[in-house]
Design an enzyme around this catalytic site. Structure first.
Site, mmCIF file in Angstrom:
data_model
loop_
_atom_site.group_PDB
_atom_site.id
_atom_site.type_symbol
_atom_site.label_atom_id
_atom_site.label_comp_id
_atom_site.label_asym_id
_atom_site.label_seq_id
_atom_site.Cartn_x
_atom_site.Cartn_y
_atom_site.Cartn_z
ATOM 1 N N HIS A 1 0.847 -1.203 0.000
ATOM 2 C CA HIS A 1 0.000 0.000 0.000
ATOM 3 C C HIS A 1 0.878 1.246 0.000
ATOM 4 O O HIS A 1 1.783 1.360 0.814
ATOM 5 C CB HIS A 1 -0.883 0.048 1.245
ATOM 6 C CG HIS A 1 -1.987 -0.956 1.226
ATOM 7 N ND1 HIS A 1 -3.006 -0.960 2.147
ATOM 8 C CD2 HIS A 1 -2.231 -1.985 0.388
ATOM 9 C CE1 HIS A 1 -3.829 -1.955 1.876
ATOM 10 N NE2 HIS A 1 -3.373 -2.591 0.820
ATOM 11 N N TYR B 1 -9.034 5.071 7.919
ATOM 12 C CA TYR B 1 -9.151 5.429 9.334
ATOM 13 C C TYR B 1 -10.267 6.464 9.426
ATOM 14 O O TYR B 1 -10.130 7.564 8.882
ATOM 15 C CB TYR B 1 -7.845 6.049 9.847
ATOM 16 C CG TYR B 1 -6.749 5.046 10.090
ATOM 17 C CD1 TYR B 1 -6.011 4.497 9.039
ATOM 18 C CD2 TYR B 1 -6.423 4.649 11.386
ATOM 19 C CE1 TYR B 1 -5.000 3.574 9.274
ATOM 20 C CE2 TYR B 1 -5.408 3.729 11.631
ATOM 21 C CZ TYR B 1 -4.701 3.199 10.576
ATOM 22 O OH TYR B 1 -3.703 2.289 10.818
ATOM 23 N N PRO C 1 -3.114 -0.221 19.052
ATOM 24 C CA PRO C 1 -2.880 -0.660 17.677
ATOM 25 C C PRO C 1 -3.099 0.402 16.598
ATOM 26 O O PRO C 1 -2.812 0.160 15.427
ATOM 27 C CB PRO C 1 -3.861 -1.825 17.502
ATOM 28 C CG PRO C 1 -4.904 -1.622 18.536
ATOM 29 C CD PRO C 1 -4.282 -0.884 19.664
ATOM 30 N N LYS D 1 2.124 -0.418 15.199
ATOM 31 C CA LYS D 1 3.558 -0.449 15.508
ATOM 32 C C LYS D 1 4.030 -1.681 16.293
ATOM 33 O O LYS D 1 5.235 -1.940 16.345
ATOM 34 C CB LYS D 1 3.937 0.804 16.321
ATOM 35 C CG LYS D 1 3.886 2.089 15.527
ATOM 36 C CD LYS D 1 5.112 2.228 14.646
ATOM 37 C CE LYS D 1 4.956 3.281 13.587
ATOM 38 N NZ LYS D 1 4.538 2.794 12.286
ATOM 39 N N TYR E 1 4.232 6.552 10.056
ATOM 40 C CA TYR E 1 3.398 5.383 9.757
ATOM 41 C C TYR E 1 4.203 4.326 8.991
ATOM 42 O O TYR E 1 4.108 3.129 9.282
ATOM 43 C CB TYR E 1 2.157 5.797 8.955
ATOM 44 C CG TYR E 1 1.078 4.738 8.961
ATOM 45 C CD1 TYR E 1 0.038 4.781 9.883
ATOM 46 C CD2 TYR E 1 1.120 3.680 8.064
ATOM 47 C CE1 TYR E 1 -0.939 3.792 9.908
ATOM 48 C CE2 TYR E 1 0.151 2.683 8.078
ATOM 49 C CZ TYR E 1 -0.870 2.753 8.998
ATOM 50 O OH TYR E 1 -1.830 1.760 9.031
HETATM 51 C C1 LIG Z 1 -5.872 -8.098 18.565
HETATM 52 C C2 LIG Z 1 -4.529 -7.495 18.299
HETATM 53 C C3 LIG Z 1 -4.348 -6.732 17.138
HETATM 54 C C4 LIG Z 1 -3.098 -6.172 16.866
HETATM 55 N N1 LIG Z 1 -2.928 -5.430 15.728
HETATM 56 C C5 LIG Z 1 -1.711 -4.937 15.428
HETATM 57 C C6 LIG Z 1 -1.463 -4.237 14.199
HETATM 58 O O1 LIG Z 1 -2.363 -4.020 13.378
HETATM 59 N N2 LIG Z 1 -0.199 -3.833 13.919
HETATM 60 C C7 LIG Z 1 0.837 -4.073 14.800
HETATM 61 O O2 LIG Z 1 1.988 -3.707 14.491
HETATM 62 N N3 LIG Z 1 0.636 -4.718 15.956
HETATM 63 C C8 LIG Z 1 -0.616 -5.158 16.300
HETATM 64 N N4 LIG Z 1 -0.802 -5.852 17.458
HETATM 65 C C9 LIG Z 1 0.335 -6.051 18.321
HETATM 66 C C10 LIG Z 1 1.192 -7.220 17.846
HETATM 67 O O3 LIG Z 1 0.375 -8.315 17.540
HETATM 68 C C11 LIG Z 1 2.193 -7.534 18.949
HETATM 69 O O4 LIG Z 1 2.958 -6.363 19.169
HETATM 70 C C12 LIG Z 1 3.118 -8.699 18.571
HETATM 71 O O5 LIG Z 1 2.409 -9.909 18.665
HETATM 72 C C13 LIG Z 1 4.334 -8.725 19.483
HETATM 73 O O6 LIG Z 1 5.073 -9.894 19.248
HETATM 74 P P1 LIG Z 1 5.832 -10.605 20.445
HETATM 75 O O7 LIG Z 1 6.534 -11.763 19.826
HETATM 76 O O8 LIG Z 1 6.606 -9.618 21.206
HETATM 77 O O9 LIG Z 1 4.686 -11.091 21.441
HETATM 78 P P2 LIG Z 1 3.551 -12.183 21.235
HETATM 79 O O10 LIG Z 1 3.092 -12.208 19.820
HETATM 80 O O11 LIG Z 1 2.541 -11.929 22.300
HETATM 81 O O12 LIG Z 1 4.292 -13.557 21.502
HETATM 82 C C14 LIG Z 1 4.628 -13.982 22.806
HETATM 83 C C15 LIG Z 1 4.692 -15.507 22.814
HETATM 84 O O13 LIG Z 1 5.071 -15.943 24.113
HETATM 85 C C16 LIG Z 1 4.254 -17.020 24.489
HETATM 86 N N5 LIG Z 1 4.241 -17.088 25.949
HETATM 87 C C17 LIG Z 1 3.544 -16.312 26.821
HETATM 88 N N6 LIG Z 1 3.791 -16.681 28.076
HETATM 89 C C18 LIG Z 1 4.665 -17.708 28.010
HETATM 90 C C19 LIG Z 1 5.294 -18.513 28.986
HETATM 91 N N7 LIG Z 1 5.059 -18.335 30.305
HETATM 92 N N8 LIG Z 1 6.133 -19.479 28.584
HETATM 93 C C20 LIG Z 1 6.384 -19.687 27.265
HETATM 94 N N9 LIG Z 1 5.802 -18.950 26.294
HETATM 95 C C21 LIG Z 1 4.958 -17.964 26.672
HETATM 96 C C22 LIG Z 1 2.905 -16.706 23.865
HETATM 97 O O14 LIG Z 1 2.094 -17.854 23.711
HETATM 98 C C23 LIG Z 1 3.317 -16.129 22.524
HETATM 99 O O15 LIG Z 1 3.442 -17.110 21.538
HETATM 100 C C24 LIG Z 1 -2.030 -6.400 17.766
HETATM 101 C C25 LIG Z 1 -2.204 -7.173 18.927
HETATM 102 C C26 LIG Z 1 -3.442 -7.713 19.206
HETATM 103 C C27 LIG Z 1 -3.611 -8.546 20.459
#
Ligand SMILES: Cc1cc2nc3c(=O)[nH]c(=O)nc-3n(C[C@H](O)[C@H](O)[C@H](O)COP(=O)(O)OP(=O)(O)OC[C@H]3O[C@@H](n4cnc5c(N)ncnc54)[C@H](O)[C@@H]3O)c2cc1C
Length: 397
Positions: A73, A201, A293, A297, A385
């Site tokens: 996009h 948006y 969200p 980011k 963005y």
């Molecule tokens: C509904 C929703 C919509 C979103 N939309 C956007 C968007 O449009 N754009 C954007 O940039 N971001 C968005 N985000 C945010 C984005 O999804 C997160 O920032 C991203 O998932 C971060 O990745 P991470 O690997 O740090 O954490 P996570 O994806 O949360 O991964 C953490 C992992 O650790 C595991 N875990 C947790 N506890 C334990 C434990 N005790 N032992 C072992 N494993 C464990 C979990 O199961 C998971 O697999 C959104 C989030 C949500 C919830």
């Protein structure tokens, strides 16, 4: 007892990408994840990748499917006062974003880890971390009914906002900054052709709405709602009615409707941990910080953190110097706070606030007028963005 160089807690985007980047540097790692492979590969979350994240995935050799299936996009639309106004990223900053679902990124990374012989313990329970304040870090967990222990040089806490790594740090050693918003997003996935090629948006008197997409045939739509909204009160017909209201234009714009196959409510919060390190434990991604969200980011910050961490760890294992690891937190936090500011700004600009006498809404409309009529203001939005450069000045790692 298992031995490795880096023990990673969490197989989200942060943990998987870190493990992959480390393996490209010749560093061994093992991931311990509490959920099943199927669960993490189907979990619906983010979908907007900044240019820098796309470049990083391509450089790391995990971008094939993203290049084929991702939707590039070159702008977004801001809709208010029943009119649309396009912000042209390409023209303003020469950059784009890619719409490619987070769980597809996760699938690509899991595939890459297993292809390279990487080790991931899925469905681990009772995960705990020890010894990271000294020089003998360990991760303990139960897997397939057996107690396991992973000895490593460093632990990466990539276990998301509700994980165990951050709370394992002694009280008082970290500082937390938090802001909770008085609203949430009701999000749906629907089998309906997106009504626009780019994200919309919308700022409406009834509240914010976002039109996004997963594929050319699947719409991803969000409505501002209460943080504790009861989904039982939202039959599909009410969701479509409210979405149509918030996106309406003077020209009679209509969303395409279709069967809704996923619904959820997400609360909105800004949160930062400082520093993102304690001893030999390094926090990355949502374990260290979360953003509302609106600015898209979260996933991108997770990718930026692990890029820095993988390089600092590579420097440590290659030269024996931990000088770059000591700068990890400071370097990441600069980007994190820039993203916090942008996400807060987009959120404040687009959402309806409680007890607004009408003043806040009028102020938002004045600011939207400026953003859509001043090239300088639109450029600030486009620059943030599409994402800051992965290397900010003074961050030569
Ligand atoms: C509904 C929703 C919509 C979103 N939309 C956007 C968007 O449009 N754009 C954007 O940039 N971001 C968005 N985000 C945010 C984005 O999804 C997160 O920032 C991203 O998932 C971060 O990745 P991470 O690997 O740090 O954490 P996570 O994806 O949360 O991964 C953490 C992992 O650790 C595991 N875990 C947790 N506890 C334990 C434990 N005790 N032992 C072992 N494993 C464990 C979990 O199961 C998971 O697999 C959104 C989030 C949500 C919830």
């Amino acid at each position: 007892m298992i031995r490795t160089q880096v023990g990673i807690v969490g197989a989200g985007p942060a943990g998987l990408l870190l493990s992959h980047l480390l393996s490209l540097e010749g560093i061994e790692s093992v991931i311990v994840e509490s959920q099943s492979r199927a669960h993490i590969e189907e979990r619906v979350r983010a979908g907007v990748l900044e240019q820098g994240t796309v470049d990083l995935l391509n450089e790391a050799g995990v971008g094939d499917r993203m290049r084929r299936q991702g939707l590039v996009h070159h702008g977004i639309e801001l809709r208010f006062g029943r009119r649309g106004h396009r912000i042209d990223f390409q023209e303003l900053v020469g950059r784009a974003i890619t719409v490619y679902a987070q769980h597809e990124v996760v699938k690509d990374l899991v595939h890459a880890r297993f292809t390279a012989g990487g080790q991931i313990f899925f469905e681990a329970d009772s995960v705990s971390i020890h010894g990271f304040d000294g020089d003998d870090p360990r991760i303990r967990f139960r897997h397939a009914g057996e107690q396991r222990e992973l000895a490593c040089h460093y632990i990466a806490g990539c276990d998301g906002f509700r994980g165990i790594c951050r709370p394992s740090v002694p009280a008082g050693a970290l500082r937390f900054y938090e802001k909770v918003y008085p609203f949430g997003w009701l999000g749906i996935l629907a089998e309906a052709k997106p009504a626009s090629d780019e994200l919309i948006y919308a700022n409406h008197e009834c509240g914010f709405a976002l039109m996004s997409m997963r594929t050319p045939g699947i719409s991803r739509l969000y409505l501002q709602c209460r943080p504790d909204e009861d989904l039982a009160e939202w039959p599909d017909s009410r969701i479509w009615e409210e979405l149509q209201r918030r996106f309406q234009t003077a020209e009679g714009f209509r969303l395409n409707e279709g069967p809704i196959f996923q619904k959820g409510v997400t609360a909105m919060r800004s949160f930062v941990t400082e520093p993102m390190q304690y001893g030999r434990l390094f926090l990355a991604g949502d374990a260290a910080h979360i953003v509302p969200p609106t600015g898209a980011k979260g996933l991108n910050l997770a990718a930026a953190d692990v890029r820095i961490l993988s390089r600092a760890l590579a420097w440590r294992f290659c030269t024996g110097s931990d000088e770059r690891l000591r700068r990890y937190s400071e370097i990441c936090l600069r980007r994190v706070w820039r993203a916090q500011h942008f996400s807060w700004w987009m959120t404040s600009l687009m959402h309806r606030f409680n007890q607004d006498s009408g003043f806040d809404h009028r102020r938002q409309l004045a600011e939207l007028d400026q953003v859509t009529s001043s090239r300088a203001a639109a450029t600030v939005l486009a620059e943030n963005y599409t994402g800051l450069p992965f290397q900010l000045p003074g961050e030569e790692l």
